[in-house]
Design a protein around this motif. Structure first.
Motif, mmCIF file in Angstrom:
data_model
loop_
_atom_site.group_PDB
_atom_site.id
_atom_site.type_symbol
_atom_site.label_atom_id
_atom_site.label_comp_id
_atom_site.label_asym_id
_atom_site.label_seq_id
_atom_site.Cartn_x
_atom_site.Cartn_y
_atom_site.Cartn_z
ATOM 1 N N LEU A 23 36.594 4.988 -18.188
ATOM 2 C CA LEU A 23 36.194 3.567 -18.883
ATOM 3 C C LEU A 23 36.867 3.722 -20.173
ATOM 4 N N SER A 24 37.287 2.465 -20.871
ATOM 5 C CA SER A 24 37.698 2.420 -22.337
ATOM 6 C C SER A 24 36.388 2.391 -23.264
ATOM 7 N N THR A 60 33.713 -12.235 -27.832
ATOM 8 C CA THR A 60 35.072 -12.199 -27.682
ATOM 9 C C THR A 60 35.606 -12.542 -26.026
ATOM 10 N N LYS A 61 36.968 -12.984 -26.076
ATOM 11 C CA LYS A 61 37.235 -12.899 -24.581
ATOM 12 C C LYS A 61 37.451 -11.271 -24.027
ATOM 13 N N ALA A 62 37.646 -10.402 -25.033
ATOM 14 C CA ALA A 62 37.839 -8.978 -24.523
ATOM 15 C C ALA A 62 36.598 -8.209 -24.267
ATOM 16 N N GLU A 63 35.581 -8.662 -24.999
ATOM 17 C CA GLU A 63 34.146 -8.265 -24.692
ATOM 18 C C GLU A 63 33.768 -8.706 -23.421
ATOM 19 N N GLN A 64 33.917 -10.189 -23.287
ATOM 20 C CA GLN A 64 33.499 -10.825 -22.065
ATOM 21 C C GLN A 64 34.356 -10.145 -20.794
ATOM 22 N N ALA A 65 35.621 -9.677 -20.858
ATOM 23 C CA ALA A 65 36.439 -8.914 -19.904
ATOM 24 C C ALA A 65 35.581 -7.906 -19.574
ATOM 25 N N ALA A 66 35.163 -7.026 -20.484
ATOM 26 C CA ALA A 66 34.507 -5.744 -20.200
ATOM 27 C C ALA A 66 33.431 -5.984 -19.405
ATOM 28 N N ILE A 67 32.802 -7.005 -19.674
ATOM 29 C CA ILE A 67 31.307 -7.256 -19.123
ATOM 30 C C ILE A 67 31.619 -7.544 -17.620
ATOM 31 N N ARG A 68 32.319 -8.205 -17.330
ATOM 32 C CA ARG A 68 32.945 -8.698 -16.089
ATOM 33 C C ARG A 68 33.374 -7.437 -15.150
ATOM 34 N N SER A 69 34.304 -6.547 -15.861
ATOM 35 C CA SER A 69 34.613 -5.187 -15.144
ATOM 36 C C SER A 69 33.574 -4.304 -14.982
ATOM 37 N N ILE A 70 32.468 -4.159 -15.875
ATOM 38 C CA ILE A 70 31.321 -3.508 -15.580
ATOM 39 C C ILE A 70 30.537 -3.862 -14.245
ATOM 40 N N LEU A 71 30.309 -5.118 -14.251
ATOM 41 C CA LEU A 71 29.583 -5.756 -13.442
ATOM 42 C C LEU A 71 29.931 -5.433 -11.866
ATOM 43 N N ARG A 72 31.513 -5.614 -12.060
ATOM 44 C CA ARG A 72 32.158 -5.230 -10.594
ATOM 45 C C ARG A 72 31.863 -3.969 -10.115
ATOM 46 N N SER A 73 32.193 -3.005 -11.157
ATOM 47 C CA SER A 73 32.363 -1.669 -10.719
ATOM 48 C C SER A 73 30.926 -1.180 -10.383
ATOM 49 N N PHE A 74 29.746 -1.417 -11.159
ATOM 50 C CA PHE A 74 28.654 -0.674 -11.239
ATOM 51 C C PHE A 74 27.272 -1.604 -10.795
ATOM 52 N N PHE A 75 27.574 -2.668 -10.545
ATOM 53 C CA PHE A 75 26.304 -3.535 -10.223
ATOM 54 C C PHE A 75 26.855 -4.156 -8.772
ATOM 55 N N THR A 76 25.518 -4.680 -8.296
ATOM 56 C CA THR A 76 25.588 -5.366 -7.050
ATOM 57 C C THR A 76 24.954 -6.679 -7.238
ATOM 58 N N GLN A 77 25.833 -7.843 -6.979
ATOM 59 C CA GLN A 77 25.218 -9.167 -6.933
ATOM 60 C C GLN A 77 24.288 -9.694 -5.792
ATOM 61 N N THR A 78 23.038 -9.957 -6.035
ATOM 62 C CA THR A 78 22.183 -10.525 -5.010
ATOM 63 C C THR A 78 21.897 -11.793 -5.345
ATOM 64 N N GLU A 79 20.958 -12.498 -4.503
ATOM 65 C CA GLU A 79 20.293 -13.953 -4.838
ATOM 66 C C GLU A 79 19.476 -13.788 -5.909
ATOM 67 N N GLU A 80 18.857 -12.683 -6.290
ATOM 68 C CA GLU A 80 17.846 -12.193 -7.321
ATOM 69 C C GLU A 80 18.672 -12.257 -8.849
ATOM 70 N N GLY A 81 19.676 -11.670 -8.587
ATOM 71 C CA GLY A 81 20.762 -11.507 -9.737
ATOM 72 C C GLY A 81 21.574 -10.235 -9.554
ATOM 73 N N TYR A 82 22.016 -9.420 -10.749
ATOM 74 C CA TYR A 82 22.758 -8.423 -10.625
ATOM 75 C C TYR A 82 21.802 -7.200 -10.411
ATOM 76 N N LEU A 83 22.014 -6.012 -9.501
ATOM 77 C CA LEU A 83 21.060 -5.151 -9.545
ATOM 78 C C LEU A 83 22.116 -3.664 -9.856
ATOM 79 N N HIS A 84 21.537 -2.654 -10.316
ATOM 80 C CA HIS A 84 22.017 -1.411 -10.479
ATOM 81 C C HIS A 84 21.295 -0.185 -9.651
ATOM 82 N N GLY A 85 22.097 0.360 -8.894
ATOM 83 C CA GLY A 85 21.247 1.429 -7.942
ATOM 84 C C GLY A 85 20.605 2.401 -8.730
ATOM 85 N N ARG A 86 20.988 3.033 -9.655
ATOM 86 C CA ARG A 86 20.300 4.144 -10.354
ATOM 87 C C ARG A 86 18.932 3.597 -11.037
#
Length: 295
Positions: A23-24, A60-86
């Motif tokens: 990660l950056s 900023t756009k760069a900060e929002q792009a970083a949020i989307r990248s982290i959600l795709r890599s480490f979170f799982t999207q469900t009906e309730e929302g985004y979950l993190h395994g750990r």
């Protein structure tokens, strides 16, 4: 998963660095903020990205792009929302621990245990009678019999003048199995050894030394090492681990470099400073003097 808001959590640095080495710096900040917000939100983040941007203060756009990248890599999207395994596992473990504590509290607290681990429902030692109510055979004498003075009693009753002390290695539980040390009772750490004339720093040392401007190719490495070995070879009673010797050598090298930096540099051989008291015959003493002797 039971929604339990957590206001603190265990952070395992080694696990985090292992999973996020790619990660950056901006993505690291986004990931840490999302983890914190997931714990505070009871284990789930909203499904709406705009709401997540607001929670993470990504403007900023760069900060929002970083949020989307982290959600795709480490979170799982469900009906309730985004979950993190750990985070989900830690919250569930905290919920179970809290439920067990509440159950023990309802029963009057955690049951006492004896040294063997089994529950104890009654006192293990009978209580003594109050002073003045003992039986004659149970009464404790008010004073202990005094020992005979040294030299007046029987040989078996005499009190020794001194008590033998254990050496340091017996008291501390550390044994010195290194036969090269001059005194067997010396306290040493496991893996410690006295410095030898062939000692060299390991490869790990150079990774640390480069941060302070020292390297294996430095011209003063050889003289600094010789100075270090010469100092400690005169003190054979010192024993340290490899890491301990490397730390001492790093400090010694820095002092060696600072000391020699303050010395005046020697002049090249064969060069001399001209003396002001030579060359009288070659000087023109009439220059600037008029014919009548005036200047």
């Amino acid at each position: 998963m039971t929604a339990v808001k957590m206001f603190w959590y265990k952070f395992f640095i080694q696990d985090y660095q292992r999973d996020t080495s790619h990660l950056s710096l901006l993505e690291h900040g986004a990931y840490r903020l999302l983890i914190d917000q997931t714990y505070l939100s009871g284990g789930v983040l909203p499904s709406d990205l705009e709401a997540i941007y607001r929670l993470a203060r990504a403007m900023t756009k760069a900060e929002q792009a970083a949020i989307r990248s982290i959600l795709r890599s480490f979170f799982t999207q469900t009906e309730e929302g985004y979950l993190h395994g750990r985070v989900s596992r830690e919250i569930e473990a905290q919920h179970q621990a809290g439920a067990a504590s509440r159950a023990n509290g309802a029963k009057g607290g955690r049951p006492r245990k004896n040294p063997g681990g089994s529950d104890v429902g009654q006192e293990t030692e009978p209580r003594k009678n109050l002073t003045g109510f003992e039986k004659e055979t149970e009464q404790v004498p008010k004073t202990e019999p005094r020992a005979n003075p040294v030299g007046t009693g029987n040989e078996t009753q005499q009190v020794p003048k001194t008590k033998s002390r254990k050496n340091l290695s017996q008291e501390s539980g550390v044994r010195n199995n290194n036969p090269t040390l001059p005194y067997p009772g010396a306290r040493v750490r496991d893996g410690a050894f006295p410095l030898g004339a062939q000692w060299q720093p390991s490869a790990t040392f150079w990774g640390i030394a480069k941060h302070v401007g020292l390297g294996e190719s430095s011209p003063d490495f050889g003289p600094a090492l010789a100075d270090f070995l010469g100092f400690w070879l005169d003190r054979p009673g010192e024993a340290r681990t490899q890491a301990g010797w490397e730390k001492a050598f790093l400090e010694s090298w820095q002092r060696f470099r600072a000391f020699n930096a303050g010395k005046p540099k020697p002049k090249p051989s064969g060069t001399t400073t001209p003396s002001p008291h030579v060359g009288f015959a070659e000087r023109d003493y009439t220059q600037g003097v008029n014919s009548d002797g005036s200047f």
